[in-house]
Design a protein around this motif. Structure first.
Motif, PDB file in Angstrom:
ATOM      1  N   PHE A  44       0.689  -1.282  -0.038  1.00 25.19           N
ATOM      2  CA  PHE A  44      -0.073   0.211   0.114  1.00 25.19           C
ATOM      3  C   PHE A  44       0.992   1.260   0.000  1.00 25.19           C
ATOM      4  N   GLY A  45       0.306   2.324  -0.703  1.00 28.32           N
ATOM      5  CA  GLY A  45       1.107   3.660  -0.750  1.00 28.32           C
ATOM      6  C   GLY A  45       1.047   4.364   0.602  1.00 28.32           C
ATOM      7  N   THR A  46       1.338   5.501   0.613  1.00 27.22           N
ATOM      8  CA  THR A  46       1.386   6.644   1.663  1.00 27.22           C
ATOM      9  C   THR A  46       0.601   7.760   1.097  1.00 27.22           C
ATOM     10  N   PRO A  47       0.062   8.509   1.648  1.00 27.61           N
ATOM     11  CA  PRO A  47      -0.519   8.532   3.222  1.00 27.61           C
ATOM     12  C   PRO A  47      -1.663   7.342   3.326  1.00 27.61           C
TER      13      PRO A  47
ATOM     14  N   GLY B 164       3.106   7.716   7.222  1.00 24.82           N
ATOM     15  CA  GLY B 164       3.600   8.484   6.221  1.00 24.82           C
ATOM     16  C   GLY B 164       5.088   8.595   5.902  1.00 24.82           C
ATOM     17  N   ARG B 165       5.317   8.647   4.614  1.00 26.20           N
ATOM     18  CA  ARG B 165       6.583   8.410   3.985  1.00 26.20           C
ATOM     19  C   ARG B 165       7.106   9.980   3.913  1.00 26.20           C
TER      20      ARG B 165
ATOM     21  N   ALA C 181      11.862  16.819   8.771  1.00 26.56           N
ATOM     22  CA  ALA C 181      11.597  16.068   7.803  1.00 26.56           C
ATOM     23  C   ALA C 181      10.003  16.371   7.526  1.00 26.56           C
ATOM     24  N   LEU C 182       9.726  16.203   6.432  1.00 24.19           N
ATOM     25  CA  LEU C 182       8.345  16.398   5.854  1.00 24.19           C
ATOM     26  C   LEU C 182       7.832  15.053   5.311  1.00 24.19           C
ATOM     27  N   LEU C 183       6.694  14.542   6.062  1.00 30.27           N
ATOM     28  CA  LEU C 183       6.206  13.576   5.738  1.00 30.27           C
ATOM     29  C   LEU C 183       4.895  13.674   4.564  1.00 30.27           C
ATOM     30  N   ASP C 184       4.492  12.670   3.606  1.00 29.54           N
ATOM     31  CA  ASP C 184       3.521  12.976   2.661  1.00 29.54           C
ATOM     32  C   ASP C 184       2.107  12.711   3.129  1.00 29.54           C
ATOM     33  N   THR C 185       1.612  13.005   4.189  1.00 31.07           N
ATOM     34  CA  THR C 185       0.439  12.853   5.070  1.00 31.07           C
ATOM     35  C   THR C 185       0.107  14.178   5.708  1.00 31.07           C
ATOM     36  N   GLY C 186      -1.111  14.566   5.623  1.00 25.49           N
ATOM     37  CA  GLY C 186      -1.309  15.838   6.398  1.00 25.49           C
ATOM     38  C   GLY C 186      -2.950  15.818   7.028  1.00 25.49           C
ATOM     39  N   LYS C 187      -3.455  17.195   6.966  1.00 23.44           N
ATOM     40  CA  LYS C 187      -4.842  17.337   7.660  1.00 23.44           C
ATOM     41  C   LYS C 187      -5.948  16.581   7.026  1.00 23.44           C
ATOM     42  N   ARG C 188      -5.556  16.395   5.683  1.00 22.31           N
ATOM     43  CA  ARG C 188      -6.425  15.622   4.687  1.00 22.31           C
ATOM     44  C   ARG C 188      -6.594  14.231   4.928  1.00 22.31           C
TER      45      ARG C 188
ATOM     46  N   ASP D 247      -2.309  20.719   4.850  1.00 24.15           N
ATOM     47  CA  ASP D 247      -3.261  19.856   4.164  1.00 24.15           C
ATOM     48  C   ASP D 247      -2.367  18.517   3.630  1.00 24.15           C
ATOM     49  N   GLN D 248      -1.392  18.753   3.247  1.00 28.62           N
ATOM     50  CA  GLN D 248      -0.791  17.168   2.718  1.00 28.62           C
ATOM     51  C   GLN D 248       0.454  16.860   3.309  1.00 28.62           C
ATOM     52  N   HIS D 249       0.982  17.460   4.116  1.00 26.60           N
ATOM     53  CA  HIS D 249       2.315  17.546   4.754  1.00 26.60           C
ATOM     54  C   HIS D 249       2.253  17.376   6.431  1.00 26.60           C
TER      55      HIS D 249
END
Length: 419
Positions: free
Chosen positions: A47-50, A315-316, A326-333, A365-367
């Motif tokens: 499975f991918g992230t987020p 999150g990746r 570091a910034l992850l590819d998952t956020g408030k959305r 939103d996305q981080h």
């Protein structure tokens, strides 16, 4: 439907074709049914992230623990289904002995009826004429369907009666007078108003007074002595009012109890005569690593079993623009943030290992902004989350893993939600 829900309708979700509509699902699964895909026991790393996941063993543990506790406490449970809006999870709760399902608004009621839920408690007032006509039609065409909603004013009772009579509804709608508290949400603010509402219900041909309801969680938001005292004082008002109401059914209910103070609800109300005490706890099935971890009655107790968090975010790392950031590819959305930021737990690179010295400082939103910790671009970070109600509503299909702590978790179920 011996458990109070249409098993065929719930099972049919596993025949739905997987495709781009479900952001959790990898493209390799597109075109398969959920059942076909799960038959291959896919590992989570496909499975991918987020991503948001649920943990099978934690869900089972939490359902069993709450069912056992309510039985010992001598109270019923109508879990608040709005937490998950997942009929497959409602079925687990009903199979474990839940009395019914609680919901908060008309769209949620329609979902529940689409899945044949037989006993519904609306912890809210329903004054929409079209909605009342619809619920009346459900009652008139299904003699096994039980529905109870709330009223907190004379005007509410009058509007309900007008709409139901205009729609020529044959079965009376059962209602609970709702008692509120200062600066709380809905609910009559004093006992005399509540008694006037009860009299208005008694005069309304289309309504029947079936109980008393309220919500103590609107009056406190912590487990301090002051907060717990405010909850106790409110519950004792409920207990006193119960003895003064002219119920129009042989089996009235008194209902309160979210996921924070259900122990106090049982302690104060379980000894009331001539009624069933019904809790409406909803978040317990998923629990969390934040707000409920701190305030749950089992967390506050010194001994005994506790709920386990059944949800995790993943999150990746997509950027390391600064040495400590570091910034992850998952956020408030994707993940909740209203009751606290996610908590870094594991980093999955060459193998899962604990994250030390890292914390989430902000979310876009996305981080997600992760400060500290030894992570590299490409690593996946598992996050503990706070508040299941605002986590699950962001996902229409949620993978369930066998063990979120395993080196390579396997997806054993896919939970469909209907928000």
């Amino acid at each position: 439907m011996g458990n109070g829900i249409d098993d065929r309708a719930v099972d049919a979700q596993r025949t739905e074709r997987l495709d781009w509509r479900f952001k959790a699902i990898p493209a390799t699964a597109h075109g398969m049914t959920a059942e076909e895909y799960l038959g291959g026991r896919p590992p989570l790393d496909e499975f991918g992230t987020p991503l948001l996941t649920l943990d099978a063993s934690a869900l089972d543990h939490n359902v069993r623990l709450m069912a056992d506790w309510t039985e010992r406490a001598g109270v019923r449970l109508a879990p608040h289904g709005k937490t998950t809006m997942a009929p497959a999870l409602w079925r687990r709760q009903l199979d474990a002995g839940a009395w019914g399902v609680t919901l908060a608004n008309l769209p949620q009621l329609r979902v529940a009826r689409a899945f044949g839920v037989r006993r519904l408690l609306l912890a809210n007032a329903l004054v929409d004429p079209a909605g009342l006509a619809w619920i009346g039609g459900q009652l008139d065409t299904d003699p096994d369907f039980t529905f109870i909603s709330w009223v907190d004013s004379v005007r509410t009772a009058e509007l309900m009666d007008e709409a139901l009579r205009a729609a020529r509804v044959q079965r009376a709608v059962h209602v609970c007078v709702e008692l509120g508290g200062p600066h709380g949400r809905t609910g009559a603010r004093d006992e005399e108003t509540a008694l006037a509402v009860a009299e208005a219900v008694r005069k309304a041909p289309s309504l029947r007074l079936a109980g008393l309801g309220g919500y103590e969680g609107a009056l406190a938001h912590d487990a301090t002595d002051e907060g717990r005292a405010a909850v106790d004082a409110y519950l004792r008002r409920l207990a006193d009012l119960h003895g003064r109401l002219p119920y129009e059914t042989d089996e009235p209910i008194v209902t309160a109890g979210g996921s924070s103070y259900f122990d106090q609800v049982a302690e104060v109300l379980s000894g009331l005569d001539g009624c069933e005490v019904v809790l409406r706890s909803g978040a317990y099935i998923v629990h969390d690593d934040g707000f409920y971890r701190q305030i749950s009655p089992f967390a506050r107790g010194a001994d005994g079993e506790r709920f386990r968090s059944a949800m995790h975010g993943w999150g990746r790392v997509v950027s390391r623009p600064e040495p400590a950031l570091a910034l992850l590819d998952t956020g408030k959305r994707d993940l909740p943030f209203d009751e606290g930021m996610p908590e870094p737990q594991l980093v999955c690179g060459a193998g899962p290992k604990a994250v030390s010295g890292a914390r989430v400082t902000a979310m876009n939103d996305q981080h997600t902004f992760l400060e500290g910790g030894e992570v590299a671009v490409g690593d996946i970070v598992r996050l503990g989350l706070s508040h299941p109600c605002t986590a699950i509503d962001k996902w229409t299909l949620i993978p369930v893993v066998d063990d979120a702590d395993a080196e390579r978790p396997v997806v054993v179920d896919l939970i469909r939600t209907w928000f």
